[in-house]
Write an enzyme that holds these catalytic residues in place. Structure first.
Site, PDB file in Angstrom:
ATOM      1  N   SER A 154      -1.146   1.924  -5.012  1.00  0.00           N
ATOM      2  CA  SER A 154      -1.227   0.678  -6.361  1.00  0.00           C
ATOM      3  C   SER A 154      -2.713   0.333  -7.480  1.00  0.00           C
ATOM      4  O   SER A 154      -3.653   0.014  -6.751  1.00  0.00           O
ATOM      5  CB  SER A 154      -1.113  -0.772  -5.530  1.00  0.00           C
ATOM      6  OG  SER A 154      -0.745  -2.235  -6.691  1.00  0.00           O
ATOM      7  N   TYR A 167      -2.236  -7.697   0.691  1.00  0.00           N
ATOM      8  CA  TYR A 167      -1.973  -6.826  -0.385  1.00  0.00           C
ATOM      9  C   TYR A 167      -3.287  -5.885  -0.426  1.00  0.00           C
ATOM     10  O   TYR A 167      -2.735  -4.628  -0.379  1.00  0.00           O
ATOM     11  CB  TYR A 167      -0.980  -7.390  -1.026  1.00  0.00           C
ATOM     12  CG  TYR A 167      -0.468  -6.053  -1.691  1.00  0.00           C
ATOM     13  CD1 TYR A 167       0.910  -5.938  -1.278  1.00  0.00           C
ATOM     14  CD2 TYR A 167      -0.557  -5.637  -2.872  1.00  0.00           C
ATOM     15  CE1 TYR A 167       2.182  -5.107  -2.040  1.00  0.00           C
ATOM     16  CE2 TYR A 167       0.171  -4.442  -3.715  1.00  0.00           C
ATOM     17  CZ  TYR A 167       1.747  -3.624  -2.950  1.00  0.00           C
ATOM     18  OH  TYR A 167       2.339  -3.617  -3.700  1.00  0.00           O
TER      19      TYR A 167
HETATM   20  P1  NAD Z   1      11.301  -2.392  -2.566  1.00  0.00           P
HETATM   21  O1  NAD Z   1      11.498  -3.291  -2.112  1.00  0.00           O
HETATM   22  O2  NAD Z   1      12.760  -1.957  -4.142  1.00  0.00           O
HETATM   23  O3  NAD Z   1      11.502  -1.027  -1.736  1.00  0.00           O
HETATM   24  C1  NAD Z   1      10.382  -0.938  -0.540  1.00  0.00           C
HETATM   25  C2  NAD Z   1      11.577  -0.564   0.342  1.00  0.00           C
HETATM   26  O4  NAD Z   1      10.805   0.029   1.815  1.00  0.00           O
HETATM   27  C3  NAD Z   1      12.719  -0.891   0.854  1.00  0.00           C
HETATM   28  O5  NAD Z   1      14.208  -0.782   0.682  1.00  0.00           O
HETATM   29  C4  NAD Z   1      11.996  -2.029   2.198  1.00  0.00           C
HETATM   30  O6  NAD Z   1      13.505  -1.899   2.708  1.00  0.00           O
HETATM   31  C5  NAD Z   1      11.461  -0.487   2.622  1.00  0.00           C
HETATM   32  N1  NAD Z   1      10.343  -1.069   3.543  1.00  0.00           N
HETATM   33  C6  NAD Z   1       9.601  -2.321   4.136  1.00  0.00           C
HETATM   34  N2  NAD Z   1       9.218  -2.968   4.486  1.00  0.00           N
HETATM   35  C7  NAD Z   1       9.441  -1.118   5.621  1.00  0.00           C
HETATM   36  C8  NAD Z   1       9.017  -0.857   6.994  1.00  0.00           C
HETATM   37  N3  NAD Z   1       8.664  -0.984   7.473  1.00  0.00           N
HETATM   38  N4  NAD Z   1       9.629   0.406   7.288  1.00  0.00           N
HETATM   39  C9  NAD Z   1      10.457   1.148   6.679  1.00  0.00           C
HETATM   40  N5  NAD Z   1      11.117   0.504   5.506  1.00  0.00           N
HETATM   41  C10 NAD Z   1      11.013  -0.125   4.894  1.00  0.00           C
HETATM   42  O7  NAD Z   1       9.838  -1.915  -3.538  1.00  0.00           O
HETATM   43  P2  NAD Z   1       9.189  -0.880  -4.490  1.00  0.00           P
HETATM   44  O8  NAD Z   1       8.762  -0.816  -5.516  1.00  0.00           O
HETATM   45  O9  NAD Z   1      10.672   0.674  -4.414  1.00  0.00           O
HETATM   46  O10 NAD Z   1       7.880  -0.394  -3.868  1.00  0.00           O
HETATM   47  C11 NAD Z   1       7.455   1.333  -2.917  1.00  0.00           C
HETATM   48  C12 NAD Z   1       6.188   0.468  -2.712  1.00  0.00           C
HETATM   49  O11 NAD Z   1       5.459   1.245  -4.045  1.00  0.00           O
HETATM   50  C13 NAD Z   1       5.619   0.005  -2.243  1.00  0.00           C
HETATM   51  O12 NAD Z   1       4.475   1.019  -1.208  1.00  0.00           O
HETATM   52  C14 NAD Z   1       4.507  -1.216  -2.898  1.00  0.00           C
HETATM   53  O13 NAD Z   1       4.004  -1.574  -2.333  1.00  0.00           O
HETATM   54  C15 NAD Z   1       4.532   0.141  -4.435  1.00  0.00           C
HETATM   55  N6  NAD Z   1       4.090   0.162  -5.160  1.00  0.00           N
HETATM   56  C16 NAD Z   1       5.223  -1.403  -6.180  1.00  0.00           C
HETATM   57  C17 NAD Z   1       5.119  -1.702  -7.150  1.00  0.00           C
HETATM   58  C18 NAD Z   1       5.969  -2.303  -7.690  1.00  0.00           C
HETATM   59  O14 NAD Z   1       5.603  -2.796  -9.321  1.00  0.00           O
HETATM   60  N7  NAD Z   1       7.110  -2.635  -7.468  1.00  0.00           N
HETATM   61  C19 NAD Z   1       4.186  -1.612  -7.857  1.00  0.00           C
HETATM   62  C20 NAD Z   1       2.571  -0.497  -7.293  1.00  0.00           C
HETATM   63  C21 NAD Z   1       3.053  -0.117  -6.105  1.00  0.00           C
END
Ligand code: NAD
Length: 301
Positions: A154, A167
């Site tokens: 991130s 985070y």
């Molecule tokens: P999201 O919540 O839409 O999807 C994340 C998925 O991970 C969900 O389906 C959830 O059930 C699953 N998950 C959570 N905990 C889990 C676990 N312990 N074991 C297995 N699965 C698990 O979120 P997203 O935005 O798609 O995020 C994906 C990645 O991107 C994450 O690592 C997040 O930190 C990172 N990220 C997101 C953003 C953003 O703005 N959305 C920005 C930077 C980084």
């Protein structure tokens, strides 16, 4: 011929969001897919996580593209569950070429009042979960002397935000972990790269608690969330970015076009990290009435 023809890609957190988009994008380019997800909520997370139905729906989308898909419930905090997914993938597909360590959770809390459980859950999923995913999948890549990891960090791997210690710490740690995996796996011809997304248009951002946090007032809408996020971006008019932006970057890293790319930290953030701080005059859509940030913090309630 697709850019990932004949490859097998394994994606954690594949039920929705960026994980689901990675699955669709990679399948459309010819890869067979393994997706796993926790498919249940975590008590310290203030929004719902992915579900079994969503995981199955993504698997069906992959199959409708003519690719094979294994979809399994697994918590990245459990080495046993991860090892079972790896064993199933190797049994069904014979190999794993690409691992996207994507699963993650989000939360906001002052470090002084954050509970141990909040800290442990966030670090357990967002940092230790990546180590466990790699521990489970790397041996078969080492054996084949071929493979690639794409690890989701991130922009929080580069900068702090208030009330974000867990985070920020986890995502900074992800970079250190990815670099460590990289130096160990490079001699075995296994590439390790990270992606650093800015705010992306997934449920992690677009849920009631997070919309209010982003906009700074109660009852914020999806458009309020996008409007607030425009303050983050340097590129003209961008709110939360589409998940496809990250999937496209990952597709490049997974493809043979990137066969010599190892140790890259690819930022996908519409220029956020270029900015010295806050974009005070973001370009909003014509006529959008921007409600001022009132300092409301749903996490303080
Ligand atoms: P999201 O919540 O839409 O999807 C994340 C998925 O991970 C969900 O389906 C959830 O059930 C699953 N998950 C959570 N905990 C889990 C676990 N312990 N074991 C297995 N699965 C698990 O979120 P997203 O935005 O798609 O995020 C994906 C990645 O991107 C994450 O690592 C997040 O930190 C990172 N990220 C997101 C953003 C953003 O703005 N959305 C920005 C930077 C980084």
């Amino acid at each position: 011929m697709g850019r990932l023809e004949g490859k097998v890609a394994y994606i954690t957190g594949g039920a929705r969001g960026m994980g689901a988009e990675l699955a669709r994008t990679f399948a459309a380019e010819g890869a067979d897919i393994v997706i796993s997800d926790i498919c249940e909520n975590i008590d310290t997370v203030r929004y719902d996580l992915g579900t079994k139905d969503e995981l199955e729906a993504v698997a069906e989308e992959v199959r409708s593209l003519g690719r094979r898909c294994v979809a399994e419930v697994a918590d990245v905090r459990s080495q046993k569950q991860l090892d079972a997914v790896t064993a199933k993938a190797l049994q069904d597909f014979g190999k794993i070429d690409i691992v996207c360590a994507n699963a993650g959770i989000h939360g906001v809390a002052k470090f002084t009042t954050m509970t141990e459980q909040q800290w442990d859950d966030l670090l357990g999923v967002n940092l230790t979960g990546i180590w466990k995913t790699a521990k489970s999948t790397a041996p078969s890549m080492i054996e084949r002397q071929s493979g690639c990891f794409i690890i989701t960090a991130s922009v929080s791997a580069r900068e702090p935000l208030p009330e974000y210690a867990h985070y920020t710490t986890a995502k900074h740690g992800v970079i250190g972990l990815a670099r460590s995996l990289g130096v160990e796996l490079g001699p075995d011809n296994v590439r390790v790269n990270t992606i650093l997304p800015g705010p992306i248009d997934t449920y992690l951002n677009d849920n009631p608690v997070n919309r209010d946090w982003a906009a700074g007032f109660k009852g914020a809408t999806t458009e309020d969330m996008h409007a607030a996020i425009r303050n983050w971006h340097n590129l003209r008019g961008r709110g939360a970015l589409p998940a496809k932006a990250v999937a496209n970057a990952a597709l490049y890293l997974a493809s043979d076009e990137a066969e010599h790319v190892h140790g890259a930290e690819l930022v996908v953030d519409a220029g956020h990290l270029l900015l010295p701080g806050f974009n005070h005059s973001p370009v909003q859509p014509e006529g959008y009435p921007r409600r001022p940030n009132e300092g409301y913090n749903p996490y303080a309630d």
